[in-house]
Design an enzyme around this catalytic site. Structure first.
Site, short mmCIF file in Angstrom:
data_model
loop_
_atom_site.label_atom_id
_atom_site.label_comp_id
_atom_site.label_asym_id
_atom_site.label_seq_id
_atom_site.Cartn_x
_atom_site.Cartn_y
_atom_site.Cartn_z
N ASP A 11 13.30 -4.36 6.60
CA ASP A 11 11.91 -4.47 6.34
C ASP A 11 11.54 -6.02 6.68
O ASP A 11 12.14 -6.68 6.81
CB ASP A 11 11.82 -4.18 4.69
N ASP A 13 7.85 -7.76 5.31
CA ASP A 13 7.23 -8.66 4.33
C ASP A 13 7.94 -8.69 2.88
O ASP A 13 8.46 -7.48 2.32
CB ASP A 13 5.91 -7.93 3.99
N THR A 106 8.54 -1.89 9.29
CA THR A 106 7.75 -2.19 8.38
C THR A 106 6.52 -1.17 7.95
O THR A 106 6.29 -0.20 8.95
CB THR A 106 6.97 -3.51 8.82
N SER A 107 6.03 -1.31 6.73
CA SER A 107 4.83 -0.49 6.48
C SER A 107 3.43 -0.98 6.98
O SER A 107 2.28 -0.26 6.66
CB SER A 107 4.74 -0.34 5.11
N LYS A 137 7.27 4.95 4.02
CA LYS A 137 8.20 4.72 2.88
C LYS A 137 7.52 5.06 1.61
O LYS A 137 6.33 4.92 1.53
CB LYS A 137 8.69 3.18 2.89
N ASP A 162 13.09 -5.29 0.05
CA ASP A 162 12.87 -5.93 -1.47
C ASP A 162 12.19 -5.01 -2.08
O ASP A 162 11.94 -5.52 -3.47
CB ASP A 162 12.01 -7.23 -1.01
#
Length: 216
Positions: A11, A13, A106-107, A137, A162
């Protein structure tokens, strides 16, 4: 604990970079522009979700595309003002890996993800962003797509996350999970291994395999 894998999926961020201050700044401004109250905004979980999902939860469907474009612009502009920084251990850990053995998943949109990564000098060979998937996700689709892009069996991948939603996505994809307690308490994170950040880990590459171990 030692973990062996063929590919490592990160991931961004909260895992590789810290953007929490930027996110809070930009989304607070965005909420004000769209007339959202503090109560409206407080009930929405920001971290680990796509902007489109968040906007759809808060706004009428007909203005969601415009609102998503607006928050993307705010966040990209914030990057130029120093809105992101590397988290501890990121540089050393990534530098120890072959470029074709890891990916960022990543989102964030591709435009925003590339802006944040470029700002800290990270250039992944493989990047899976919100634009690339139909389900974000905690659905496993983003991580399965990354494994496919790297040509690796999902069972031989390790996910570094995270956020609970990201860890859930990694588990659903059948991957080993490593949680970084950078934005959530360790007790809130369900993973095969929980560490403070990437500085707690080292990677040794042998042939087509990566061995991950804890430092000290």
């Amino acid at each position: 604990m030692k973990i062996r894998a063929e590919a490592l999926l990160f991931d961004n961020d909260g895992t590789l970079v810290s953007s929490l201050d930027s996110v809070n700044r930009c989304w607070t401004r965005w909420a004000g522009e769209y007339g959202l109250t503090a109560d409206d905004f407080a009930r929405i979980r920001l971290h680990g979700r796509t902007a489109a999902e968040i906007a759809a939860d808060l706004l009428p469907a007909d203005i969601v595309p415009q609102a998503v474009a607006r928050i993307e612009l705010l966040e990209v502009e914030d990057v130029a003002d120093g809105g992101v920084r590397l988290l501890p251990g990121t540089r050393a850990f990534l530098d120890s890996l072959p470029a074709d053995r890891w990916a960022v998943v990543t989102s964030a949109t591709r435009r925003l993800a590339e802006a944040r990564l470029d700002a800290v000098g990270i250039l992944p060979k493989t990047l899976i962003a919100a634009d690339d998937v139909t389900r974000g996700k905690p659905d496993p689709e983003p991580y399965l797509l990354a494994a496919r892009a790297l040509g690796v069996d999902p069972a031989r991948c390790v996910v570094f996350e995270d956020a609970p939603a990201g860890l859930e996505a990694g588990r659903a994809a059948g991957m080993t999970t490593v949680a970084l307690a950078t934005t959530h308490r360790a007790s809130e994170l369900d993973a095969d291994l929980v560490v403070p950040d990437l500085s707690a880990l080292s990677a040794l590459v042998t042939g087509g395999e990566v061995e991950i171990t804890g430092r000290g």
